[in-house]
Motif scaffolding. Structure first.
Motif, mmCIF file in Angstrom:
data_model
loop_
_atom_site.group_PDB
_atom_site.id
_atom_site.type_symbol
_atom_site.label_atom_id
_atom_site.label_comp_id
_atom_site.label_asym_id
_atom_site.label_seq_id
_atom_site.Cartn_x
_atom_site.Cartn_y
_atom_site.Cartn_z
ATOM 1 N N ALA A 257 -1.703 4.137 14.569
ATOM 2 C CA ALA A 257 -0.772 4.048 13.437
ATOM 3 C C ALA A 257 0.148 2.828 13.517
ATOM 4 C CB ALA A 257 0.039 5.339 13.334
ATOM 5 N N ALA A 258 0.568 2.478 14.728
ATOM 6 C CA ALA A 258 1.530 1.378 14.855
ATOM 7 C C ALA A 258 0.899 0.012 14.612
ATOM 8 C CB ALA A 258 2.180 1.417 16.241
ATOM 9 N N GLU A 259 -0.422 -0.060 14.597
ATOM 10 C CA GLU A 259 -1.094 -1.333 14.323
ATOM 11 C C GLU A 259 -1.076 -1.691 12.842
ATOM 12 O OE1 GLU A 259 -1.556 -3.404 17.390
ATOM 13 O OE2 GLU A 259 -2.977 -4.062 15.871
ATOM 14 N N GLY A 263 -1.424 -5.944 10.074
ATOM 15 C CA GLY A 263 -2.487 -6.360 9.160
ATOM 16 C C GLY A 263 -2.890 -5.338 8.119
ATOM 17 N N PRO A 264 -3.408 -4.206 8.555
ATOM 18 C CA PRO A 264 -4.004 -3.275 7.583
ATOM 19 C C PRO A 264 -3.043 -2.759 6.517
ATOM 20 C CG PRO A 264 -4.371 -2.512 9.846
ATOM 21 C CD PRO A 264 -3.609 -3.779 9.949
ATOM 22 N N ILE A 265 -1.757 -2.828 6.773
ATOM 23 C CA ILE A 265 -0.807 -2.325 5.780
ATOM 24 C C ILE A 265 -0.934 -3.093 4.459
ATOM 25 C CG2 ILE A 265 1.209 -3.772 6.363
ATOM 26 C CD1 ILE A 265 2.765 -0.946 6.268
ATOM 27 N N ALA A 266 -1.470 -4.299 4.540
ATOM 28 C CA ALA A 266 -1.690 -5.097 3.328
ATOM 29 C C ALA A 266 -2.675 -4.407 2.379
ATOM 30 C CB ALA A 266 -2.194 -6.493 3.703
ATOM 31 N N LEU A 267 -3.475 -3.521 2.905
ATOM 32 C CA LEU A 267 -4.475 -2.823 2.080
ATOM 33 C C LEU A 267 -3.876 -1.687 1.261
ATOM 34 C CD1 LEU A 267 -7.234 -2.337 4.810
ATOM 35 C CD2 LEU A 267 -7.483 -3.753 2.765
ATOM 36 N N ILE A 268 -2.674 -1.260 1.630
ATOM 37 C CA ILE A 268 -2.125 -0.043 1.025
ATOM 38 C C ILE A 268 -1.655 -0.283 -0.411
ATOM 39 C CG2 ILE A 268 -0.357 1.773 1.223
ATOM 40 C CD1 ILE A 268 -2.195 1.854 3.605
ATOM 41 N N ASP A 269 -2.187 0.508 -1.305
ATOM 42 C CA ASP A 269 -1.662 0.606 -2.668
ATOM 43 C C ASP A 269 -1.914 2.037 -3.140
ATOM 44 O OD1 ASP A 269 -4.324 0.828 -3.386
ATOM 45 O OD2 ASP A 269 -4.461 -1.169 -4.270
ATOM 46 N N GLU A 270 -1.632 2.296 -4.406
ATOM 47 C CA GLU A 270 -1.716 3.693 -4.862
ATOM 48 C C GLU A 270 -3.153 4.236 -4.865
ATOM 49 O OE1 GLU A 270 -0.980 1.081 -6.604
ATOM 50 O OE2 GLU A 270 -1.727 1.163 -8.659
ATOM 51 N N ASN A 290 5.787 5.910 10.468
ATOM 52 C CA ASN A 290 4.580 5.259 9.939
ATOM 53 C C ASN A 290 4.218 5.825 8.563
ATOM 54 O OD1 ASN A 290 3.248 5.398 13.268
ATOM 55 N ND2 ASN A 290 4.128 3.606 12.276
ATOM 56 N N ILE A 291 4.411 7.128 8.400
ATOM 57 C CA ILE A 291 4.106 7.760 7.104
ATOM 58 C C ILE A 291 5.050 7.215 6.028
ATOM 59 C CG2 ILE A 291 4.146 9.965 5.843
ATOM 60 C CD1 ILE A 291 3.075 11.301 8.421
ATOM 61 N N GLN A 292 6.317 7.043 6.425
ATOM 62 C CA GLN A 292 7.282 6.479 5.470
ATOM 63 C C GLN A 292 6.870 5.075 5.016
ATOM 64 O OE1 GLN A 292 10.500 7.505 7.942
ATOM 65 N NE2 GLN A 292 11.339 9.031 6.519
ATOM 66 N N GLU A 293 6.356 4.304 5.958
ATOM 67 C CA GLU A 293 5.916 2.938 5.618
ATOM 68 C C GLU A 293 4.787 2.966 4.584
ATOM 69 O OE1 GLU A 293 6.734 1.561 10.235
ATOM 70 O OE2 GLU A 293 4.671 1.539 9.492
#
Ligand code: M6R
Length: 366
Positions: A257-259, A263-270, A290-293
């Motif tokens: 989760a902390a990774e 990088g991968p957080i850029a993939l997150i959208d609705e 991490n869930i909040q992010e």
């Protein structure tokens, strides 16, 4: 032959409480505070003198190896490395007589794992096998071993092999911890007792089936999926993603989760479903942040939580509740709803669950 189930995979998922029991029967004596496994007793010195343990495996068995790395280091304080057999065999690794190599393989026929074993033997290592198929090539090639008693696994997607591998590896770690005195007596005993009642908890975790089906209906058309976990549940995230991709052909990735923020957080959208393994024991507060992010970037959160959880429930779009266990044994429980989720998604997509395209049950060519 499918015992009333629509697919072998589902039957095998449901067999887990009984095959975990079959795997520890005669080996785990919780009341006496004993673990007895012939393959370990006969070679105890080798394990106790090991400067490190190298685990080699492929696919799901490699994920079980990753869980074992955390368990061995925590319980028995022996350094562990886990390698893809295919990489190990070709990279001129450093191996010597003081190494114990554990090869994990359900089928006992995986070509890369077999080659890794031969290489380790040539270099003087002691090689121990954890196989499911009795008399398989790997079980014969290794110096000693301990079988998983999962029974025949027909579905190409490995399920009960994974949980029984973790069961065997946990017992080995506990046995070594006892010999080395690396766990206090009370902690050692409580793990034995907990392992003994794990089949009951797995049974309870199987009650998430309907819930998994409801969630599957919502996300069955997603093109991508992320799985996140920390600590002991990081390998479970990898395994959850593998299970989804191999039977439903949805692209999925597992991450610690902390990774995410690397990088991968850029993939997150609705549109991105994110499955987060967030049991109460373990790094709970960390995973909550991490869930909040993910939430603040509108990702759709499906969280696997401990029964009675309130904090994650408020943040997640969907929750799946599982019984409480210690952090170290939690992979045996958290993996269950993930198996069910992939199963239902694959069925809803009309996929051939037991025999996915391009895959064979045992990979006997490299
Ligand atoms: O028989 P093995 O455990 O050596 O097989 C290793 C992998 O081929 C296997 O786990 C594969 O990844 C499964 N299809 C995963 O579900």
């Amino acid at each position: 032959e499918k015992g009333g189930y629509d697919h072998f995979m589902l039957k095998e998922i449901y067999e887990q409480p009984s095959v975990i029991k079959d795997t520890y029967r005669g080996r785990l004596h919780a009341n006496e505070g004993l673990i007895q496994m012939a393959g370990i007793e006969d070679n105890l010195e080798k394990f106790l003198n090991a400067e490190r343990i190298i685990i080699v495996a492929c696919g799901t068995s490699w994920h079980a190896g990753l869980v074992a790395e955390y368990i061995f280091e925590e319980f028995a304080r022996i350094p562990v490395e886990v390698e893809y057999a295919s990489e190990f065999r070709y990279r001129n690794p450093i191996i010597n007589r003081k190494d114990v190599v554990i090869a994990i393989s359900q089928s006992g026929e995986t070509a890369d794992t077999m080659a890794a074993i031969k290489l380790a033997k040539e270099n003087g290592a002691f090689v121990f096998g954890v196989c499911n198929v009795v008399g398989s090539s790997i079980s014969r090639e290794t110096h000693a071993g301990a079988y998983t008693h999962a029974g025949p696994e027909i579905g190409v997607a490995s399920t009960k092999a994974f949980t029984t591998q973790i069961t065997v590896l946990t017992m080995i770690a506990l046995r070594l911890a006892k010999a080395k005195g690396t766990l206090s007596n009370s902690v050692f005993h409580s793990y034995l007792q907990e392992l003994e009642i794990i089949p009951e908890k797995v049974k309870e975790a199987l009650e998430t089936n309907e819930r998994a089906k409801e969630i599957a209906a919502v996300f069955k058309d997603a093109p991508n999926c992320l799985y996140l976990g920390r600590g002991y549940n990081f390998p479970v995230a990898l395994e959850g993603a593998l299970k989804l991709k191999e039977i439903s052909y949805i692209h999925a990735e597992g991450y610690p989760a902390a990774e995410m923020k690397h990088g991968p957080i850029a993939l997150i959208d609705e549109h991105m479903p994110v499955i987060v393994i967030a049991p109460k024991q373990g790094h709970y507060d960390k995973i909550v942040s991490n869930i909040q992010e993910i939430k603040s970037r509108s990702g759709k959160i499906i969280a696997v939580v401990t029964k009675g959880d309130t904090q994650v429930r408020e943040l997640a779009d969907y929750i799946i509740e599982i019984p409480e266990t210690s952090d170290a044994l939690s992979p045996l429980i958290t993996t269950i709803p993930l198996q069910l989720l992939s199963y239902h998604i694959a069925v809803m997509r009309g996929c051939n669950v037991d025999q996915p395209r391009n895959l064979a049950k045992s990979v006997t060519v490299e």
